[in-house]
Design a protein around this motif. Sequence first.
Motif, PDB file in Angstrom:
ATOM      1  N   ILE A 195       0.846  -0.821  -0.226  1.00  0.00           N
ATOM      2  CA  ILE A 195       0.001  -0.146  -0.502  1.00  0.00           C
ATOM      3  C   ILE A 195       0.954   1.236   0.227  1.00  0.00           C
ATOM      4  O   ILE A 195       1.846   1.508   0.890  1.00  0.00           O
ATOM      5  CB  ILE A 195      -0.754  -0.128   0.879  1.00  0.00           C
ATOM      6  CG1 ILE A 195      -2.293  -1.271   0.743  1.00  0.00           C
ATOM      7  CG2 ILE A 195      -1.536   1.167   1.430  1.00  0.00           C
ATOM      8  CD1 ILE A 195      -2.744  -1.903   2.273  1.00  0.00           C
ATOM      9  N   MET A 196       0.670   2.061  -0.856  1.00  0.00           N
ATOM     10  CA  MET A 196       1.246   3.413  -0.912  1.00  0.00           C
ATOM     11  C   MET A 196       1.469   4.652   0.464  1.00  0.00           C
ATOM     12  O   MET A 196       0.222   4.522   0.541  1.00  0.00           O
ATOM     13  CB  MET A 196       0.963   4.498  -1.614  1.00  0.00           C
ATOM     14  CG  MET A 196       1.021   3.407  -3.683  1.00  0.00           C
ATOM     15  SD  MET A 196       2.729   3.227  -3.779  1.00  0.00           S
ATOM     16  CE  MET A 196       3.889   4.652  -3.923  1.00  0.00           C
ATOM     17  N   GLY A 197       2.673   4.859   0.032  1.00  0.00           N
ATOM     18  CA  GLY A 197       2.482   5.438   1.878  1.00  0.00           C
ATOM     19  C   GLY A 197       1.480   6.750   1.656  1.00  0.00           C
ATOM     20  O   GLY A 197       1.050   7.603   2.942  1.00  0.00           O
ATOM     21  N   TYR A 198       1.132   7.796   0.389  1.00  0.00           N
ATOM     22  CA  TYR A 198       0.759   8.769   0.440  1.00  0.00           C
ATOM     23  C   TYR A 198      -1.233   8.371   0.284  1.00  0.00           C
ATOM     24  O   TYR A 198      -1.719   9.387   0.738  1.00  0.00           O
ATOM     25  CB  TYR A 198       0.166   9.311  -1.158  1.00  0.00           C
ATOM     26  CG  TYR A 198       0.059   8.811  -2.328  1.00  0.00           C
ATOM     27  CD1 TYR A 198      -1.024   8.813  -2.390  1.00  0.00           C
ATOM     28  CD2 TYR A 198       0.952   7.698  -3.108  1.00  0.00           C
ATOM     29  CE1 TYR A 198      -1.544   7.701  -3.559  1.00  0.00           C
ATOM     30  CE2 TYR A 198       0.879   7.082  -4.078  1.00  0.00           C
ATOM     31  CZ  TYR A 198      -0.086   6.700  -4.503  1.00  0.00           C
ATOM     32  OH  TYR A 198      -1.017   6.665  -5.399  1.00  0.00           O
ATOM     33  N   HIS A 199      -1.591   6.952   0.681  1.00  0.00           N
ATOM     34  CA  HIS A 199      -3.027   6.700   1.291  1.00  0.00           C
ATOM     35  C   HIS A 199      -3.456   7.123   2.759  1.00  0.00           C
ATOM     36  O   HIS A 199      -4.545   6.922   3.352  1.00  0.00           O
ATOM     37  CB  HIS A 199      -3.097   5.384   0.951  1.00  0.00           C
ATOM     38  CG  HIS A 199      -3.715   5.260  -1.060  1.00  0.00           C
ATOM     39  ND1 HIS A 199      -4.244   5.993  -0.911  1.00  0.00           N
ATOM     40  CD2 HIS A 199      -2.314   4.366  -1.497  1.00  0.00           C
ATOM     41  CE1 HIS A 199      -3.972   5.325  -2.700  1.00  0.00           C
ATOM     42  NE2 HIS A 199      -2.890   4.473  -3.149  1.00  0.00           N
ATOM     43  N   SER A 207      -0.307  10.410  10.175  1.00  0.00           N
ATOM     44  CA  SER A 207       0.709  10.922   9.322  1.00  0.00           C
ATOM     45  C   SER A 207       1.394   9.581   8.630  1.00  0.00           C
ATOM     46  O   SER A 207       1.244   8.664   9.179  1.00  0.00           O
ATOM     47  CB  SER A 207       1.536  11.612  10.229  1.00  0.00           C
ATOM     48  OG  SER A 207       2.657  10.449  10.950  1.00  0.00           O
ATOM     49  N   VAL A 208       1.950  10.158   7.265  1.00  0.00           N
ATOM     50  CA  VAL A 208       2.681   9.145   6.809  1.00  0.00           C
ATOM     51  C   VAL A 208       3.727   8.386   7.863  1.00  0.00           C
ATOM     52  O   VAL A 208       4.160   7.699   7.737  1.00  0.00           O
ATOM     53  CB  VAL A 208       3.767   9.703   5.494  1.00  0.00           C
ATOM     54  CG1 VAL A 208       4.942  10.425   6.317  1.00  0.00           C
ATOM     55  CG2 VAL A 208       3.859   8.657   4.544  1.00  0.00           C
ATOM     56  N   ASP A 209       4.064   9.362   8.765  1.00  0.00           N
ATOM     57  CA  ASP A 209       5.590   7.685   9.378  1.00  0.00           C
ATOM     58  C   ASP A 209       4.248   7.435  10.898  1.00  0.00           C
ATOM     59  O   ASP A 209       4.987   6.677  10.729  1.00  0.00           O
ATOM     60  CB  ASP A 209       6.206   8.909  10.748  1.00  0.00           C
ATOM     61  CG  ASP A 209       7.079  10.310  10.100  1.00  0.00           C
ATOM     62  OD1 ASP A 209       7.558   9.705   8.917  1.00  0.00           O
ATOM     63  OD2 ASP A 209       7.658  10.934  10.142  1.00  0.00           O
ATOM     64  N   ALA A 210       3.345   7.375  10.950  1.00  0.00           N
ATOM     65  CA  ALA A 210       2.138   6.837  12.131  1.00  0.00           C
ATOM     66  C   ALA A 210       1.944   5.216  10.942  1.00  0.00           C
ATOM     67  O   ALA A 210       2.672   4.459  11.881  1.00  0.00           O
ATOM     68  CB  ALA A 210       1.055   7.855  12.118  1.00  0.00           C
ATOM     69  N   PHE A 211       1.859   5.640   9.833  1.00  0.00           N
ATOM     70  CA  PHE A 211       1.351   4.289   8.727  1.00  0.00           C
ATOM     71  C   PHE A 211       2.910   3.666   8.861  1.00  0.00           C
ATOM     72  O   PHE A 211       2.865   2.283   8.451  1.00  0.00           O
ATOM     73  CB  PHE A 211       1.109   5.503   7.132  1.00  0.00           C
ATOM     74  CG  PHE A 211       1.358   4.171   6.218  1.00  0.00           C
ATOM     75  CD1 PHE A 211      -0.610   3.013   6.316  1.00  0.00           C
ATOM     76  CD2 PHE A 211       2.046   4.032   5.432  1.00  0.00           C
ATOM     77  CE1 PHE A 211       0.466   2.276   5.869  1.00  0.00           C
ATOM     78  CE2 PHE A 211       2.252   2.549   4.660  1.00  0.00           C
ATOM     79  CZ  PHE A 211       0.837   2.152   4.409  1.00  0.00           C
ATOM     80  N   VAL A 212       3.966   4.109   8.245  1.00  0.00           N
ATOM     81  CA  VAL A 212       5.140   3.332   8.482  1.00  0.00           C
ATOM     82  C   VAL A 212       5.439   2.711   9.737  1.00  0.00           C
ATOM     83  O   VAL A 212       6.124   1.694   9.333  1.00  0.00           O
ATOM     84  CB  VAL A 212       6.490   4.292   8.095  1.00  0.00           C
ATOM     85  CG1 VAL A 212       7.443   4.114   8.065  1.00  0.00           C
ATOM     86  CG2 VAL A 212       6.622   5.161   6.428  1.00  0.00           C
TER      87      VAL A 212
END
Length: 275
Positions: A195-199, A207-212
């Motif tokens: 899944i792409m980070g920008y989603h 945030s993207v860091d939270a997703f990562v």
Amino acid sequence: MKTIRYRSRGEEVNFLEQILVKLGYQVVVSNYFGKDTDRSIRDFQQKNNLVVDGIVGLKTWTKLIATEQSTLEYQDKLLSEQDLIDFAHTYDIELAAIKAVNEIESNGKGFLIDGRPRILFEGHVFWRQLKNVNLNPNEFLNDFTKNVLYSKWTKTHYMGGSGEYSRLEKAAGMSDLSEVHNAAYASASWGAFQIMGYHYKNLGYSSVDAFVSRMYEDEGKHLQAFGKFLEANNLIKHIKNKDWEAFAKGYNGPGYKKNKYDTKLKKAYNTYNNL
């Protein structure tokens, strides 16, 4: 631990052989250091840049125990069959369909052997993400960055495995601006379902860091993100109906035909459905 070698006997040999089995070696677990154990230890030493002498002393013991721990931690991160069954029940989707997506996106492996989630960095997405935060990609473009920043999709620069992290780190390090860092991490696909980070925002991450950070935890978090993605993009109906063309278009974007995602998904589904 005491030093042991071929023809040694005792509890240490039994412990050693248990470790070797966990690491994938085919040895008989006993109290005797036989030829099978000797061959396995020499193979382990060769693969881990140790002196290849078949002697299990301090350095070999240390590397064996560290490798065993790393392997166990890696295995703890992986999805079980029951995890997939529960997910299929929750979303009322065929198990074979979920397995098909998992296989095509990541070969069923959400993590590299070093414990980091599998990623694929997309330089053309990075180009768009920079523009989205009002940065001009051309200002960052040079011979050093040309393999991580480009305006159109190409697989020419893919490195695979840990090489994708080298590309990601290069992109994130192009500038001290937090916007560049965020754009870089948003431009990689993550985990078992890629899944792409920008989603991140559309899927409910702060945030993207939270997703990562969730992607670093375990494949269960990858599966959760997959469920959120299906819901957010109205894809559940397509995967239920096995409309692989509509699903691939929604999941992989307009380039799905070029990469034959729909036909790959259909083939994988048919394989799992016939097991």
